[in-house]
Write a protein that holds these residues in place. Sequence first.
Motif, PDB file in Angstrom:
ATOM      1  N   GLY A 106      -1.593  -6.051 -10.269  1.00 63.32           N
ATOM      2  CA  GLY A 106      -1.841  -6.546 -11.618  1.00 63.32           C
ATOM      3  C   GLY A 106      -3.061  -7.430 -11.766  1.00 63.32           C
ATOM      4  O   GLY A 106      -3.231  -8.090 -12.795  1.00 63.32           O
ATOM      5  N   PHE A 107      -3.929  -7.469 -10.740  1.00 62.58           N
ATOM      6  CA  PHE A 107      -5.171  -8.222 -10.858  1.00 62.58           C
ATOM      7  C   PHE A 107      -6.206  -7.348 -11.576  1.00 62.58           C
ATOM      8  O   PHE A 107      -5.917  -6.240 -12.008  1.00 62.58           O
ATOM      9  N   VAL A 108      -7.422  -7.840 -11.668  1.00 65.36           N
ATOM     10  CA  VAL A 108      -8.474  -7.068 -12.303  1.00 65.36           C
ATOM     11  C   VAL A 108      -8.695  -5.758 -11.544  1.00 65.36           C
ATOM     12  O   VAL A 108      -8.742  -5.740 -10.319  1.00 65.36           O
ATOM     13  N   VAL A 109      -8.791  -4.673 -12.291  1.00 63.72           N
ATOM     14  CA  VAL A 109      -9.025  -3.374 -11.677  1.00 63.72           C
ATOM     15  C   VAL A 109     -10.522  -3.230 -11.395  1.00 63.72           C
ATOM     16  O   VAL A 109     -11.347  -3.458 -12.284  1.00 63.72           O
ATOM     17  N   TYR A 124       0.829  -1.198   0.000  1.00 63.65           N
ATOM     18  CA  TYR A 124       0.000   0.000   0.000  1.00 63.65           C
ATOM     19  C   TYR A 124       0.869   1.255   0.000  1.00 63.65           C
ATOM     20  O   TYR A 124       1.939   1.290   0.603  1.00 63.65           O
ATOM     21  N   PRO A 125       0.387   2.304  -0.645  1.00 62.47           N
ATOM     22  CA  PRO A 125       1.113   3.580  -0.600  1.00 62.47           C
ATOM     23  C   PRO A 125       0.892   4.272   0.742  1.00 62.47           C
ATOM     24  O   PRO A 125      -0.089   4.023   1.444  1.00 62.47           O
ATOM     25  N   GLY A 126       1.798   5.146   1.106  1.00 62.06           N
ATOM     26  CA  GLY A 126       1.640   5.925   2.320  1.00 62.06           C
ATOM     27  C   GLY A 126       1.704   5.085   3.586  1.00 62.06           C
ATOM     28  O   GLY A 126       2.313   4.013   3.628  1.00 62.06           O
ATOM     29  N   ARG A 127       1.050   5.584   4.616  1.00 59.76           N
ATOM     30  CA  ARG A 127       1.010   4.907   5.917  1.00 59.76           C
ATOM     31  C   ARG A 127      -0.435   4.499   6.201  1.00 59.76           C
ATOM     32  O   ARG A 127      -1.364   5.282   6.016  1.00 59.76           O
ATOM     33  N   ARG A 158      -4.858  -2.894  -3.523  1.00 58.14           N
ATOM     34  CA  ARG A 158      -3.922  -3.997  -3.716  1.00 58.14           C
ATOM     35  C   ARG A 158      -4.156  -4.704  -5.050  1.00 58.14           C
ATOM     36  O   ARG A 158      -3.208  -5.076  -5.748  1.00 58.14           O
ATOM     37  N   LEU A 159      -5.416  -4.884  -5.419  1.00 57.01           N
ATOM     38  CA  LEU A 159      -5.728  -5.497  -6.704  1.00 57.01           C
ATOM     39  C   LEU A 159      -5.197  -4.643  -7.849  1.00 57.01           C
ATOM     40  O   LEU A 159      -4.621  -5.163  -8.809  1.00 57.01           O
ATOM     41  N   SER A 160      -5.382  -3.340  -7.763  1.00 56.38           N
ATOM     42  CA  SER A 160      -4.913  -2.431  -8.802  1.00 56.38           C
ATOM     43  C   SER A 160      -3.396  -2.430  -8.890  1.00 56.38           C
ATOM     44  O   SER A 160      -2.819  -2.347  -9.976  1.00 56.38           O
ATOM     45  N   MET A 188      -6.586  -7.275   6.536  1.00 57.79           N
ATOM     46  CA  MET A 188      -6.550  -7.568   5.100  1.00 57.79           C
ATOM     47  C   MET A 188      -5.552  -8.671   4.787  1.00 57.79           C
ATOM     48  O   MET A 188      -5.829  -9.582   3.997  1.00 57.79           O
ATOM     49  N   ASP A 189      -4.391  -8.636   5.422  1.00 60.20           N
ATOM     50  CA  ASP A 189      -3.385  -9.679   5.204  1.00 60.20           C
ATOM     51  C   ASP A 189      -3.924 -11.059   5.581  1.00 60.20           C
ATOM     52  O   ASP A 189      -3.583 -12.063   4.946  1.00 60.20           O
ATOM     53  N   SER A 190      -4.772 -11.108   6.599  1.00 64.30           N
ATOM     54  CA  SER A 190      -5.258 -12.398   7.099  1.00 64.30           C
ATOM     55  C   SER A 190      -6.172 -13.102   6.100  1.00 64.30           C
ATOM     56  O   SER A 190      -6.373 -14.324   6.199  1.00 64.30           O
TER      57      SER A 190
END
Length: 211
Positions: A95-98, A40-43, A90-92, A52-54
């Motif tokens: 490289g997954f579907v946008v 992810y960008p930023g903080r 994260r999808l964007s 989300m990781d889980s």
Amino acid sequence: PTFGYVGGQSEATVLAFRWTDAILDWLTNLSIRQKSWKPYPGRIHVGFAQAMDSVWDAVVSALAKMPSGSPLYVTGHSLGGALALLAASRLSNDGFVVPKTIFTFGCPRVGDLDWAGACSSRFVNSPCFRVVHARDIVAHVPLESGILGLSYFAYKHVGLPVGVTDDGAITEMWNGVKAEVVARATELGGAWPESLADHAVEKYITALEAG
């Protein structure tokens, strides 16, 4: 635990994340701190990133089973809204579907100014709507001005704000109501029953069905 749903046909695929009854715990305990968290960008809010990781591997696996070329809609309420934003980003990025469109409901702020700015760029072809019911307090936290002047605790929203009243009327977001909600909740230590009640997913459903 973190819950989500993936389902679709050739016309559309939906990735949805569930709310949590303990959202105020997420927004007041140590998980509120921000941290750089790849990809992810930023903080980002640490608690949201961990949630989300889980489930990320399960999300990717479920989406891989959906019809190829099916437009993807990403959504969620409360904590689910925060996860919807993280998943869309994260999808964007990976490289997954946008996502075709992103809808959040009663979504808290997820990350800092760098995060919000980068999402605006990533979602340029993916309209993102941030729906807020009445005086929902969760949509106004964590604070965007920082805590005790510490800039690394400052948060910024992502998406086009859309207000919805009890009777389903769509309104522009309101600085006056925003100031009232934050001031009143601060005065009462966050325990403003009406504002907390406006966050309930049932209130969102009723308001949107009335519109």
